[in-house]
Design a protein around this motif. Structure first.
Motif, mmCIF file in Angstrom:
data_model
loop_
_atom_site.group_PDB
_atom_site.id
_atom_site.type_symbol
_atom_site.label_atom_id
_atom_site.label_comp_id
_atom_site.label_asym_id
_atom_site.label_seq_id
_atom_site.Cartn_x
_atom_site.Cartn_y
_atom_site.Cartn_z
ATOM 1 N N TYR A 195 -25.035 21.656 35.846
ATOM 2 C CA TYR A 195 -23.748 21.813 36.526
ATOM 3 C C TYR A 195 -23.098 23.091 36.021
ATOM 4 O O TYR A 195 -23.013 23.327 34.809
ATOM 5 C CB TYR A 195 -22.822 20.636 36.242
ATOM 6 C CG TYR A 195 -21.382 20.899 36.628
ATOM 7 C CD1 TYR A 195 -20.986 20.859 37.964
ATOM 8 C CD2 TYR A 195 -20.424 21.211 35.662
ATOM 9 C CE1 TYR A 195 -19.662 21.108 38.326
ATOM 10 C CE2 TYR A 195 -19.109 21.458 36.011
ATOM 11 C CZ TYR A 195 -18.730 21.409 37.338
ATOM 12 O OH TYR A 195 -17.430 21.666 37.699
ATOM 13 N N ALA A 196 -22.635 23.918 36.945
ATOM 14 C CA ALA A 196 -21.908 25.135 36.598
ATOM 15 C C ALA A 196 -20.639 25.191 37.427
ATOM 16 O O ALA A 196 -20.638 24.821 38.608
ATOM 17 C CB ALA A 196 -22.761 26.375 36.858
ATOM 18 N N SER A 197 -19.552 25.663 36.815
ATOM 19 C CA SER A 197 -18.295 25.758 37.549
ATOM 20 C C SER A 197 -17.774 27.190 37.539
ATOM 21 O O SER A 197 -17.906 27.921 36.558
ATOM 22 C CB SER A 197 -17.236 24.810 36.950
ATOM 23 O OG SER A 197 -16.891 25.185 35.634
ATOM 24 N N ASP A 198 -17.225 27.577 38.678
ATOM 25 C CA ASP A 198 -16.510 28.833 38.856
ATOM 26 C C ASP A 198 -17.290 30.020 38.277
ATOM 27 O O ASP A 198 -18.390 30.308 38.717
ATOM 28 C CB ASP A 198 -15.113 28.687 38.260
ATOM 29 C CG ASP A 198 -14.135 29.742 38.789
ATOM 30 O OD1 ASP A 198 -14.487 30.481 39.727
ATOM 31 O OD2 ASP A 198 -13.021 29.839 38.249
ATOM 32 N N TRP A 199 -16.748 30.707 37.291
ATOM 33 C CA TRP A 199 -17.372 31.929 36.777
ATOM 34 C C TRP A 199 -18.791 31.713 36.255
ATOM 35 O O TRP A 199 -19.582 32.657 36.194
ATOM 36 C CB TRP A 199 -16.517 32.528 35.662
ATOM 37 C CG TRP A 199 -15.373 33.365 36.159
ATOM 38 C CD1 TRP A 199 -14.845 33.385 37.412
ATOM 39 C CD2 TRP A 199 -14.632 34.311 35.393
ATOM 40 N NE1 TRP A 199 -13.807 34.276 37.479
ATOM 41 C CE2 TRP A 199 -13.651 34.854 36.253
ATOM 42 C CE3 TRP A 199 -14.684 34.736 34.071
ATOM 43 C CZ2 TRP A 199 -12.735 35.825 35.828
ATOM 44 C CZ3 TRP A 199 -13.775 35.693 33.634
ATOM 45 C CH2 TRP A 199 -12.802 36.236 34.512
ATOM 46 N N ASP A 200 -19.109 30.481 35.874
ATOM 47 C CA ASP A 200 -20.454 30.246 35.340
ATOM 48 C C ASP A 200 -21.526 30.239 36.411
ATOM 49 O O ASP A 200 -22.696 29.984 36.119
ATOM 50 C CB ASP A 200 -20.478 28.954 34.524
ATOM 51 C CG ASP A 200 -19.984 29.186 33.103
ATOM 52 O OD1 ASP A 200 -19.520 30.298 32.814
ATOM 53 O OD2 ASP A 200 -20.055 28.255 32.275
ATOM 54 N N LEU A 201 -21.139 30.582 37.633
ATOM 55 C CA LEU A 201 -22.124 30.916 38.651
ATOM 56 C C LEU A 201 -23.020 32.057 38.169
ATOM 57 O O LEU A 201 -24.154 32.215 38.641
ATOM 58 C CB LEU A 201 -21.416 31.321 39.951
ATOM 59 C CG LEU A 201 -22.296 31.631 41.160
ATOM 60 C CD1 LEU A 201 -23.088 30.412 41.582
ATOM 61 C CD2 LEU A 201 -21.452 32.152 42.314
ATOM 62 N N ALA A 202 -22.517 32.835 37.218
ATOM 63 C CA ALA A 202 -23.294 33.959 36.683
ATOM 64 C C ALA A 202 -24.618 33.499 36.076
ATOM 65 O O ALA A 202 -25.595 34.259 36.078
ATOM 66 C CB ALA A 202 -22.471 34.716 35.649
#
Length: 385
Positions: A195-202
């Motif tokens: 699971y990744a949220s917001d900026w951690d799309l990187a």
């Protein structure tokens, strides 16, 4: 938990009691089981959980809990094992035996209907997000690991689920990014869920701390599958739509207002709908995505996660005469041969590999702490990885 190669099939979601025959439990002597699915601490009811058992021919009879966690399951009389699962059942589940009596409704005690955590769960702390608080509020445990720990696959591979909080990608340690990206690709390929949220799309798309545009260097999701930029503005967004039917029925609403209390959030510019499933959107702009499609055959090693789950296996149950309506369940290894004998297959119905699931949300726990209706959605994500 072993997740094994399988044909790519779509899960058809059902609400209400179902049997894998045209006339459910017709001409059988039956009773009923009722109860409420709860989180491990008994404080949160769980909607959308799968509750199922089998008849004497190993055919599946099932229902799903409503938004209040409540369910009713009609079964043939006799001793039956009840299974309660979320997701594909590999990470959160419970099972127990009941004696079904003719025309009697048996109410299950809340202690029996609590979802147990089977998965080893880790999280990486971020600057703007605290998903670990929601995990704890449900009564589950997650181990904190560091950004640099992601560069050690021996650490990464211990877990079944890893949560990446917004702002966890450390720009001052960018030299680790390439190693981390490969490790996460290997993790998902071998059954781990992310699971990744917001900026951690990187972590998925590439970039140092966030994704400023398409085709960023790094990441492990193909650039043709997703494009985003940090162009979102803060404020309330009204009329956000939950477009996934199971998610909507699980939380009990299909429209809500969403606050982005920080500017510069990741707006999704483009995604491949054959690769990603959109679960939440605003005016056709995706705000929440899910995929089971990532798999890199060059990274296949041993399955990741909790080795104590080896006696459990995920299968795709194929209803007799209704092959277009498969459903994913996790069962004890001892029952596998009986299911394979009537056409079930190993692995999840909606995966085209033995890889894990990835959820991405543009929203997260607010910096201000009040996340409103999005908390119910994030709880769903936690339990369905």
């Amino acid at each position: 938990m072993r997740k094994i190669l399988l044909l790519s099939l779509s899960i058809i979601l059902f609400i209400g009691c179902q049997k894998d025959e045209t006339n459910p439990t017709e001409n059988l002597t039956t009773g009923k089981v009722t109860g409420t699915v709860l989180s491990n601490n008994g404080q949160q009811s769980i909607g959308g959980a799968l509750i199922f058992s089998f008849d004497d021919d190993h055919e599946l009879i099932y229902t799903r809990s409503d938004e209040n966690g409540q369910f009713v399951l009609q079964l043939p009389t006799g001793n039956r094992e009840i299974h309660i699962q979320t997701g594909d059942g590999s990470n959160f589940r419970t099972n127990f035996s009941v004696d079904i009596q003719k025309d009697i409704t048996l109410t299950i005690d809340g202690e029996q209907s609590k979802l147990n955590q089977v998965a080893n769960i880790a999280y990486v702390s971020g600057s703007f997000d605290v998903i670990e608080d929601l995990i704890s509020n449900l009564g589950y445990n997650a181990t904190q690991i560091s950004f640099s720990d992601l560069a050690d696959y021996n650490i990464v591979s211990q877990y079944d689920i890893i949560f990446l909080n917004c702002g966890s990608r450390n720009a001052s340690m960018a030299s680790l990014n390439n190693t981390i990206d490969v490790n996460l690709a290997q993790f998902v390929t071998n059954g781990g869920s992310l699971y990744a949220s917001d900026w951690d799309l990187a972590y998925l798309m590439g970039g140092t701390s966030n994704v400023t545009g398409c085709n960023m260097p790094g990441g492990f999701i193909p650039d043709t599958m997703l494009c985003s930029a940090t162009s979102g503005t803060s404020g309330f967004y009204n009329g956000v739509q939950i477009v996934d039917p199971l998610l909507a029925s699980s939380v009990g609403f299909s429209s809500f207002d969403l606050e982005y209390d920080l500017g510069g959030w990741q707006q999704i510019q483009m995604y491949d709908s054959n690769y990603w499933t959109c679960l939440v959107e605003l005016n056709s702009q995706a705000l929440m995505l899910k995929t089971d499609s990532f798999f890199d055959s060059s990274l296949v090693t041993n399955p990741v996660g909790n080795d104590t789950n080896d006696e459990w296996v995920t299968i795709c149950h194929i209803p007799p005469g209704n092959q277009n309506n498969p459903i994913t369940i996790t069962i004890n290894q001892s029952a596998l041969n009986a299911h394979l004998a009537h056409g079930d297959t190993l692995g999840s119905c909606d995966a085209n590999s033995n890889g894990g699931t990835i959820y991405y949300t543009t929203f997260h726990n607010h910096a201000s702490g009040n996340i409103g209706n999005s908390e119910a959605i994030l709880n769903y994500v936690i339990l369905n990885l």
